[in-house]
Design an enzyme around this catalytic site. Structure first.
Site, PDB file in Angstrom:
ATOM      1  N   ARG A  26       0.828  -1.222   0.000  1.00 31.34           N
ATOM      2  CA  ARG A  26       0.000   0.000   0.000  1.00 31.34           C
ATOM      3  C   ARG A  26       0.857   1.265   0.000  1.00 31.34           C
ATOM      4  O   ARG A  26       0.465   2.279   0.575  1.00 31.34           O
ATOM      5  CB  ARG A  26      -0.930   0.045   1.209  1.00 31.34           C
ATOM      6  CG  ARG A  26      -2.019  -0.978   1.210  1.00 31.34           C
ATOM      7  CD  ARG A  26      -3.265  -0.435   0.486  1.00 31.34           C
ATOM      8  NE  ARG A  26      -4.283  -1.458   0.412  1.00 31.34           N
ATOM      9  CZ  ARG A  26      -5.336  -1.517   1.223  1.00 31.34           C
ATOM     10  NH1 ARG A  26      -5.522  -0.609   2.131  1.00 31.34           N
ATOM     11  NH2 ARG A  26      -6.197  -2.497   1.102  1.00 31.34           N
ATOM     12  N   ARG A  30      -3.307   6.731   1.055  1.00 27.57           N
ATOM     13  CA  ARG A  30      -3.812   7.947   1.705  1.00 27.57           C
ATOM     14  C   ARG A  30      -2.836   8.663   2.625  1.00 27.57           C
ATOM     15  O   ARG A  30      -3.119   9.775   3.051  1.00 27.57           O
ATOM     16  CB  ARG A  30      -5.076   7.600   2.493  1.00 27.57           C
ATOM     17  CG  ARG A  30      -6.241   7.288   1.601  1.00 27.57           C
ATOM     18  CD  ARG A  30      -7.331   6.573   2.350  1.00 27.57           C
ATOM     19  NE  ARG A  30      -6.894   5.245   2.726  1.00 27.57           N
ATOM     20  CZ  ARG A  30      -7.673   4.307   3.253  1.00 27.57           C
ATOM     21  NH1 ARG A  30      -8.937   4.579   3.503  1.00 27.57           N
ATOM     22  NH2 ARG A  30      -7.197   3.122   3.551  1.00 27.57           N
ATOM     23  N   TYR A 153     -14.987 -11.976   0.017  1.00 27.42           N
ATOM     24  CA  TYR A 153     -15.664 -10.710  -0.295  1.00 27.42           C
ATOM     25  C   TYR A 153     -16.892 -10.939  -1.170  1.00 27.42           C
ATOM     26  O   TYR A 153     -17.901 -10.242  -1.044  1.00 27.42           O
ATOM     27  CB  TYR A 153     -14.703  -9.729  -0.973  1.00 27.42           C
ATOM     28  CG  TYR A 153     -13.729  -9.119   0.013  1.00 27.42           C
ATOM     29  CD1 TYR A 153     -14.145  -8.120   0.890  1.00 27.42           C
ATOM     30  CD2 TYR A 153     -12.412  -9.558   0.100  1.00 27.42           C
ATOM     31  CE1 TYR A 153     -13.272  -7.565   1.807  1.00 27.42           C
ATOM     32  CE2 TYR A 153     -11.532  -9.020   1.018  1.00 27.42           C
ATOM     33  CZ  TYR A 153     -11.962  -8.025   1.872  1.00 27.42           C
ATOM     34  OH  TYR A 153     -11.106  -7.487   2.787  1.00 27.42           O
TER      35      TYR A 153
HETATM   36  O1  CP3 Z   1      -0.118  -1.815  -2.381  1.00 34.78           O
HETATM   37  C1  CP3 Z   1      -0.408  -0.932  -3.198  1.00 34.78           C
HETATM   38  O2  CP3 Z   1      -0.003   0.253  -3.113  1.00 34.78           O
HETATM   39  C2  CP3 Z   1      -1.208  -1.326  -4.436  1.00 34.78           C
HETATM   40  C3  CP3 Z   1      -2.614  -1.123  -4.411  1.00 34.78           C
HETATM   41  C4  CP3 Z   1      -3.507  -2.011  -3.564  1.00 34.78           C
HETATM   42  C5  CP3 Z   1      -4.699  -1.499  -2.956  1.00 34.78           C
HETATM   43  N1  CP3 Z   1      -5.372  -2.547  -2.414  1.00 34.78           N
HETATM   44  C6  CP3 Z   1      -5.120  -0.093  -2.980  1.00 34.78           C
HETATM   45  C7  CP3 Z   1      -6.170   0.350  -2.060  1.00 34.78           C
HETATM   46  C8  CP3 Z   1      -3.461  -3.370  -3.280  1.00 34.78           C
HETATM   47  C9  CP3 Z   1      -2.378  -4.384  -3.629  1.00 34.78           C
HETATM   48  C10 CP3 Z   1      -4.645  -3.701  -2.568  1.00 34.78           C
HETATM   49  C11 CP3 Z   1      -4.976  -5.060  -2.135  1.00 34.78           C
HETATM   50  C12 CP3 Z   1      -6.196  -5.294  -1.350  1.00 34.78           C
HETATM   51  N2  CP3 Z   1      -7.413  -4.683  -1.467  1.00 34.78           N
HETATM   52  C13 CP3 Z   1      -6.311  -6.306  -0.372  1.00 34.78           C
HETATM   53  C14 CP3 Z   1      -5.229  -7.286  -0.006  1.00 34.78           C
HETATM   54  C15 CP3 Z   1      -4.237  -6.700   0.954  1.00 34.78           C
HETATM   55  C16 CP3 Z   1      -4.796  -6.401   2.306  1.00 34.78           C
HETATM   56  O3  CP3 Z   1      -4.900  -5.188   2.620  1.00 34.78           O
HETATM   57  O4  CP3 Z   1      -5.128  -7.335   3.044  1.00 34.78           O
HETATM   58  C17 CP3 Z   1      -7.620  -6.244   0.142  1.00 34.78           C
HETATM   59  C18 CP3 Z   1      -8.189  -7.134   1.223  1.00 34.78           C
HETATM   60  C19 CP3 Z   1      -8.304  -5.225  -0.572  1.00 34.78           C
HETATM   61  C20 CP3 Z   1      -9.739  -4.832  -0.444  1.00 34.78           C
HETATM   62  C21 CP3 Z   1      -9.850  -3.445   0.039  1.00 34.78           C
HETATM   63  N3  CP3 Z   1      -9.518  -2.328  -0.694  1.00 34.78           N
HETATM   64  C22 CP3 Z   1     -10.300  -3.014   1.301  1.00 34.78           C
HETATM   65  C23 CP3 Z   1     -10.751  -3.934   2.427  1.00 34.78           C
HETATM   66  C24 CP3 Z   1     -10.245  -1.627   1.300  1.00 34.78           C
HETATM   67  C25 CP3 Z   1     -10.735  -0.698   2.393  1.00 34.78           C
HETATM   68  C26 CP3 Z   1      -9.800  -0.664   3.532  1.00 34.78           C
HETATM   69  C27 CP3 Z   1      -8.957   0.580   3.485  1.00 34.78           C
HETATM   70  O5  CP3 Z   1      -7.740   0.485   3.680  1.00 34.78           O
HETATM   71  O6  CP3 Z   1      -9.573   1.641   3.272  1.00 34.78           O
HETATM   72  C28 CP3 Z   1      -9.703  -1.207   0.055  1.00 34.78           C
HETATM   73  C29 CP3 Z   1      -9.459   0.173  -0.373  1.00 34.78           C
HETATM   74  C30 CP3 Z   1      -8.088   0.492  -0.904  1.00 34.78           C
HETATM   75  N4  CP3 Z   1      -7.335  -0.306  -1.727  1.00 34.78           N
HETATM   76  C31 CP3 Z   1      -7.390   1.717  -0.701  1.00 34.78           C
HETATM   77  C32 CP3 Z   1      -6.196   1.632  -1.429  1.00 34.78           C
HETATM   78  C33 CP3 Z   1      -5.137   2.697  -1.587  1.00 34.78           C
HETATM   79  C34 CP3 Z   1      -7.917   2.919   0.071  1.00 34.78           C
HETATM   80  C35 CP3 Z   1      -8.953   3.548  -0.780  1.00 34.78           C
HETATM   81  C36 CP3 Z   1      -8.969   5.050  -0.695  1.00 34.78           C
HETATM   82  O7  CP3 Z   1      -8.186   5.721  -1.367  1.00 34.78           O
HETATM   83  O8  CP3 Z   1      -9.845   5.538   0.044  1.00 34.78           O
END
Ligand code: CP3
Length: 347
Positions: A26, A30, A153
């Protein structure tokens, strides 16, 4: 020629280096003000994922700041269920929300790849952008969610502590669940191969909810589907390293490593590094596992913990990373401090 200069790729070939390559899960997100600005421009998080130019921009932002050894495609694991026809939205601060699982769920390769074309375009444009901006030593990682985590999911339809609906369906309607996992194995393998064809140099498989399963089901729903994906991707792209991240696997990390055949293992924050060194490192390359909140705090524990990881795991090929995604409260200066410290280690 260019490949040999990428530390991340040589490490994944088993060649140790003076200091380990470093990137953070990540890393585009943010905690960076420039990410928030680009997301606002895109409209929403999902719009950002499907906008090749802006997805490229946010992928490159942390590379410009910190010069990481790897970049990771900016996208989300949930674009796969979305491309299979399930509704998806991200409400601000509420995480993902999925629509009902379509009754006639099918894998139509043409339709699936058409919907994911913006992601493949982002892969191409990130590779080009890295070269153009002089980051020729930075490798590009593509990724997918693993079948189990995507099924969680798709069935529970939002984040959960235990994914009870999915756990129950896997037991109560095993035939239906087996079919869903098989469909996901096919879709995910095809998705990863396409990312590699379009320029991803490494792929990572995120199994974020592997840890909710007891051992017998872990073999069935985590290890076996992942083994099939590794086999299929490797047959098509034998040179591409595959990193598996079965978060929460505990001692089953060992079985996951030996049975799936992944090139490297992402290690979560709960694993003691001495155990990782003694049990896992002799047979597999590892990546991890600093606690994201230790990084966010920037306390004296940060460099102490980093040193402990480096001194325990750094003698063998190793990739420095967090044990989970970076927290949004993290001051970017703390990331800089960590990266500088790793690069200066032993010097
Ligand atoms: O790592 C990186 O920089 C690459 C991008 C990436 C994101 N999500 C961007 C993201 C990757 C590889 C993921 C994987 C992902 N997404 C997983 C597996 C890794 C983990 O965290 O366990 C999962 C379970 C998801 C599903 C997901 N996406 C959730 C549960 C959420 C909400 C939780 C949160 O952190 O807000 C997201 C949103 C998300 N994915 C964001 C980002 C940058 C935040 C969204 C925003 O900008 O508001």
């Amino acid at each position: 020629m260019e490949k040999t200069t990428k530390k991340m790729l040589s490490t994944l070939k088993g060649i140790p280096s003076e200091t380990p390559p470093v990137w953070l899960m990540r890393q585009a997100g943010r905690y960076l003000p420039e990410y928030l600005a680009t997301r606002a421009k895109a409209g929403s998080f999902l719009d950002l994922c499907y906008h090749p130019e802006l997805a490229t921009e946010v992928t490159l932002q942390p590379i410009r700041r910190f010069g990481f050894d790897a970049s990771i495609l900016f996208s989300d694991i949930l674009v796969v269920p979305h491309a299979l026809g399930q509704d998806l939205s991200f409400a601000e601060n509420h995480g993902p929300q999925l629509g009902p699982l379509p009754h006639d769920l099918q894998f139509d390769a043409t339709d699936f790849h058409k919907r994911l074309e913006p992601v493949y375009q982002a892969v191409e444009s990130i590779r080009a952008g890295l070269e153009e901006e002089g980051f020729s030593g930075t490798a590009l990682i593509g990724f997918s969610g693993a079948p189990w985590t995507l099924a969680c999911y798709m069935i529970d339809r939002k984040g959960s502590k235990d994914f009870a609906a999915t756990r129950l369906m896997a037991l109560a309607d095993e035939e239906k669940f087996t079919n869903l996992i098989a469909l996901l194995v096919t879709a995910i393998s095809s998705y990863l191969i396409k990312q590699i064809e379009r320029g991803a140099e490494i792929v990572q498989i995120f199994d974020s909810w592997a840890g909710v399963l007891p051992p017998s089901q872990f073999f069935k729903w985590v290890i076996e589907p992942t083994r099939k994906i590794v086999e299929t991707v490797r047959a098509a792209c034998p040179e591409t390293p595959i990193i598996g991240f079965p978060k929460g696997a505990g001692v089953l990390y060992q079985n996951y490593a030996s049975l799936t055949g992944v090139t490297a293992l992402g290690i979560d924050t709960q694993m003691p590094v001495t155990w990782v060194r003694d049990v896992l490192q002799p047979s597999v390359i590892v990546q991890g596992n600093l606690d994201p909140f230790t990084l966010a705090s920037g306390s004296p524990a940060l460099l102490k913990e980093a040193d402990m990881i480096l001194s325990t795991l750094g003698d063998r090929p190793f990739v420095f990373n967090l044990g989970h995604g970076i927290d949004k409260s993290t001051p970017p200066e703390h990331v800089k401090r960590l990266v500088d410290h790793i690069r200066g280690y032993r010097s």
